[in-house]
Design a protein around this motif. Structure first.
Motif, PDB file in Angstrom:
ATOM      1  N   ARG A  85     -29.412  -3.916  -6.116  1.00  0.00           N
ATOM      2  CA  ARG A  85     -30.265  -2.693  -5.896  1.00  0.00           C
ATOM      3  C   ARG A  85     -30.048  -1.942  -4.730  1.00  0.00           C
ATOM      4  O   ARG A  85     -29.966  -2.420  -3.771  1.00  0.00           O
ATOM      5  N   LEU A  86     -29.695  -0.722  -5.119  1.00  0.00           N
ATOM      6  CA  LEU A  86     -29.358   0.245  -4.048  1.00  0.00           C
ATOM      7  C   LEU A  86     -30.866   1.252  -3.836  1.00  0.00           C
ATOM      8  O   LEU A  86     -30.903   2.031  -2.922  1.00  0.00           O
ATOM      9  N   GLY A  87     -31.427   1.464  -5.096  1.00  0.00           N
ATOM     10  CA  GLY A  87     -32.696   2.293  -4.976  1.00  0.00           C
ATOM     11  C   GLY A  87     -32.093   3.739  -5.080  1.00  0.00           C
ATOM     12  O   GLY A  87     -31.136   4.049  -5.816  1.00  0.00           O
ATOM     13  N   LYS A  88     -32.585   4.622  -4.342  1.00  0.00           N
ATOM     14  CA  LYS A  88     -32.158   6.021  -4.256  1.00  0.00           C
ATOM     15  C   LYS A  88     -30.965   6.447  -3.593  1.00  0.00           C
ATOM     16  O   LYS A  88     -30.736   5.826  -2.412  1.00  0.00           O
ATOM     17  N   VAL A  89     -30.000   7.021  -4.360  1.00  0.00           N
ATOM     18  CA  VAL A  89     -28.674   7.289  -3.812  1.00  0.00           C
ATOM     19  C   VAL A  89     -28.334   8.650  -3.692  1.00  0.00           C
ATOM     20  O   VAL A  89     -28.429   9.301  -4.705  1.00  0.00           O
ATOM     21  N   GLN A  90     -27.721   9.162  -2.801  1.00  0.00           N
ATOM     22  CA  GLN A  90     -27.133  10.408  -2.654  1.00  0.00           C
ATOM     23  C   GLN A  90     -25.773  10.409  -1.936  1.00  0.00           C
ATOM     24  O   GLN A  90     -25.571   9.681  -1.037  1.00  0.00           O
ATOM     25  N   LEU A  91     -24.696  11.389  -2.717  1.00  0.00           N
ATOM     26  CA  LEU A  91     -23.323  11.279  -2.305  1.00  0.00           C
ATOM     27  C   LEU A  91     -22.986  12.297  -2.337  1.00  0.00           C
ATOM     28  O   LEU A  91     -23.107  13.137  -3.235  1.00  0.00           O
ATOM     29  N   LEU A  92     -22.371  12.966  -1.337  1.00  0.00           N
ATOM     30  CA  LEU A  92     -21.624  14.098  -1.228  1.00  0.00           C
ATOM     31  C   LEU A  92     -20.143  13.941  -0.413  1.00  0.00           C
ATOM     32  O   LEU A  92     -19.988  13.712   0.491  1.00  0.00           O
ATOM     33  N   ALA A  93     -19.166  14.268  -1.186  1.00  0.00           N
ATOM     34  CA  ALA A  93     -17.600  14.054  -0.477  1.00  0.00           C
ATOM     35  C   ALA A  93     -16.800  15.502  -1.279  1.00  0.00           C
ATOM     36  O   ALA A  93     -17.235  16.003  -2.307  1.00  0.00           O
ATOM     37  N   ALA A  94     -15.877  15.653  -0.429  1.00  0.00           N
ATOM     38  CA  ALA A  94     -15.170  16.759  -0.630  1.00  0.00           C
ATOM     39  C   ALA A  94     -13.810  16.877  -0.038  1.00  0.00           C
ATOM     40  O   ALA A  94     -13.655  16.103   1.287  1.00  0.00           O
ATOM     41  N   ALA A  95     -12.759  17.546  -0.211  1.00  0.00           N
ATOM     42  CA  ALA A  95     -11.583  17.537   0.349  1.00  0.00           C
ATOM     43  C   ALA A  95     -11.164  18.904   0.647  1.00  0.00           C
ATOM     44  O   ALA A  95     -11.689  19.966  -0.003  1.00  0.00           O
ATOM     45  N   ASP A  96     -10.554  19.122   1.671  1.00  0.00           N
ATOM     46  CA  ASP A  96     -10.162  20.571   2.230  1.00  0.00           C
ATOM     47  C   ASP A  96      -8.599  20.942   2.211  1.00  0.00           C
ATOM     48  O   ASP A  96      -8.303  21.904   2.630  1.00  0.00           O
ATOM     49  N   GLY A  97      -7.811  19.954   1.602  1.00  0.00           N
ATOM     50  CA  GLY A  97      -6.514  20.093   1.767  1.00  0.00           C
ATOM     51  C   GLY A  97      -5.808  19.523   2.954  1.00  0.00           C
ATOM     52  O   GLY A  97      -4.749  19.161   2.981  1.00  0.00           O
ATOM     53  N   ALA A  98      -6.480  19.413   4.062  1.00  0.00           N
ATOM     54  CA  ALA A  98      -6.189  18.751   5.211  1.00  0.00           C
ATOM     55  C   ALA A  98      -6.535  17.186   5.398  1.00  0.00           C
ATOM     56  O   ALA A  98      -6.250  16.379   6.170  1.00  0.00           O
ATOM     57  N   GLU A  99      -7.900  17.050   4.899  1.00  0.00           N
ATOM     58  CA  GLU A  99      -8.591  15.775   5.065  1.00  0.00           C
ATOM     59  C   GLU A  99      -9.719  15.562   3.823  1.00  0.00           C
ATOM     60  O   GLU A  99      -9.813  16.606   3.149  1.00  0.00           O
ATOM     61  N   TRP A 100      -9.969  14.261   3.608  1.00  0.00           N
ATOM     62  CA  TRP A 100     -10.952  13.912   2.698  1.00  0.00           C
ATOM     63  C   TRP A 100     -12.204  13.487   3.597  1.00  0.00           C
ATOM     64  O   TRP A 100     -11.963  12.537   4.316  1.00  0.00           O
TER      65      TRP A 100
ATOM     66  N   LEU B 123       0.887  -1.340  -0.148  1.00  0.00           N
ATOM     67  CA  LEU B 123      -0.211  -0.057   0.138  1.00  0.00           C
ATOM     68  C   LEU B 123       0.887   1.188   0.227  1.00  0.00           C
ATOM     69  O   LEU B 123       1.799   1.456   0.516  1.00  0.00           O
ATOM     70  N   GLU B 124       0.236   2.306  -0.751  1.00  0.00           N
ATOM     71  CA  GLU B 124       0.999   3.508  -0.764  1.00  0.00           C
ATOM     72  C   GLU B 124       0.123   4.729  -0.372  1.00  0.00           C
ATOM     73  O   GLU B 124      -1.104   4.578  -0.582  1.00  0.00           O
ATOM     74  N   PRO B 125       0.590   5.770   0.121  1.00  0.00           N
ATOM     75  CA  PRO B 125       0.043   7.033   0.756  1.00  0.00           C
ATOM     76  C   PRO B 125      -0.739   7.478  -0.418  1.00  0.00           C
ATOM     77  O   PRO B 125      -0.282   7.586  -1.707  1.00  0.00           O
ATOM     78  N   GLN B 126      -2.099   7.709  -0.269  1.00  0.00           N
ATOM     79  CA  GLN B 126      -3.072   8.272  -1.341  1.00  0.00           C
ATOM     80  C   GLN B 126      -3.341   9.733  -1.123  1.00  0.00           C
ATOM     81  O   GLN B 126      -4.443  10.327  -1.045  1.00  0.00           O
ATOM     82  N   ASN B 127      -2.456  10.545  -1.086  1.00  0.00           N
ATOM     83  CA  ASN B 127      -2.342  11.865  -0.551  1.00  0.00           C
ATOM     84  C   ASN B 127      -2.997  12.819  -1.830  1.00  0.00           C
ATOM     85  O   ASN B 127      -3.611  13.920  -1.616  1.00  0.00           O
ATOM     86  N   TRP B 128      -3.275  12.076  -3.010  1.00  0.00           N
ATOM     87  CA  TRP B 128      -4.027  12.779  -3.948  1.00  0.00           C
ATOM     88  C   TRP B 128      -5.294  13.032  -3.591  1.00  0.00           C
ATOM     89  O   TRP B 128      -6.160  13.902  -4.150  1.00  0.00           O
TER      90      TRP B 128
END
Length: 289
Positions: A47-62, A22-27
């Motif tokens: 089947r998952l049905g209705k799906v909502q996803l929200l993700a973001a990075a702020d430079g310090a963490e994902w 494994l390697e660090p995933q800093n990207w």
């Protein structure tokens, strides 16, 4: 907004195949915000049905700020974060799962046919070293709490214990509703099941799993090694053989005597006067996959 989306089934790596280091995933820290709204999604045949996803990075963490699914009333909700460090960083996820009928959902997913019926409420806190996509069972840690409503273990043989349910106060309610499944159907019927699993490096341990069954109360303690696919557990079964019939007879003769019999019956069950049956189990190998 997607009205329907079918993603290809995930490809899993065979346990015997060696994994690359494994390697660090800093990207991930520079990852652009991701938002997904899908009215009907599936992964392979799931089947998952209705799906909502929200993700973001702020430079310090994902951050996984939201991931929810809603399929036939079964709702999955999870949030999480990946925080870098001098090594691989650490992924942490918290979530809940609710289903009005987890037995039907598992059967539809072809994951298990052992549970029939059962409303489910599950909460979990999980973590492992590395990024989210670097998940490995051997590094999984955390805690899972679960509570199931009335249902049955359909692939369990009670070795005649089903007979005890004829004399159970809990069973009497079902008889009055013309529900005789606990007597004539194959399986172990229960009113509720609950417990806590503590995970450390892929080993799930428990000391408090309890099943309030129609024929009796079942408690389970032990561990399951998810990596080696082995489990070692002890079960303790206390049959409900003191209930209902003596109480009903006493009630027919004299209501006051019936109340006294009912009180004594509850005392007997609380004190576990009836012998408790122990089921020790040696370490056994399992192959659920």
């Amino acid at each position: 907004m997607l009205n329907w989306q079918k993603l290809p089934e995930l490809v899993t790596v065979a346990p015997e195949q060696p994994l690359a280091p494994l390697e660090p995933q800093n990207w991930l820290l520079q990852m652009v915000p991701l938002q997904l709204n899908c009215n009907d999604c599936s992964i392979g045949n799931y089947r998952l049905g209705k799906v909502q996803l929200l993700a973001a990075a702020d430079g310090a963490e994902w951050q996984l700020q939201r991931f929810t699914t809603d399929y036939k009333g079964s709702k999955f909700n999870i949030t999480g974060v990946w925080q870098p460090d001098s090594a691989l960083g650490k992924s942490q996820f918290n979530g809940t799962f609710y289903s009005p009928n987890i037995g039907a959902l598992l059967a539809e997913y072809q994951l298990s046919s052992a549970i029939s019926g059962s409303r489910s409420d599950i909460g979990f806190h999980l973590n492992w070293p590395g990024a989210p996509q670097q998940f490995q069972l051997s590094e999984l840690n955390g805690k899972v709490q679960f509570a199931l409503g009335d249902g049955s273990l359909t692939e369990v043989s009670d070795q005649g214990a089903r007979l005890f349910s004829l004399f159970s106060l809990d069973s009497l309610v079902r008889k009055l509703r013309l529900d005789f499944r606990d007597v004539f159907s194959k399986g172990f019927f229960y009113n509720k099941m609950a417990g806590t699993l503590t995970l450390h490096q892929g080993v799930a341990q428990t000391s408090d799993v309890s099943i309030d069954g129609v024929p009796g109360n079942l408690s389970i303690q032990g561990y399951a090694d998810l990596v080696k696919r082995q489990m070692d557990y002890q079960m303790s079964f206390a049959p409900k053989v003191t209930s209902s019939l003596p109480v009903i007879i006493a009630w027919m003769v004299n209501p006051a005597t019936g109340l006294a019999a009912l009180a004594l019956d509850e005392v007997f069950q609380s004190a576990e006067v009836i012998s408790r049956i122990q089921y020790p189990s040696p370490v056994v190998s399992i192959n659920p996959w």
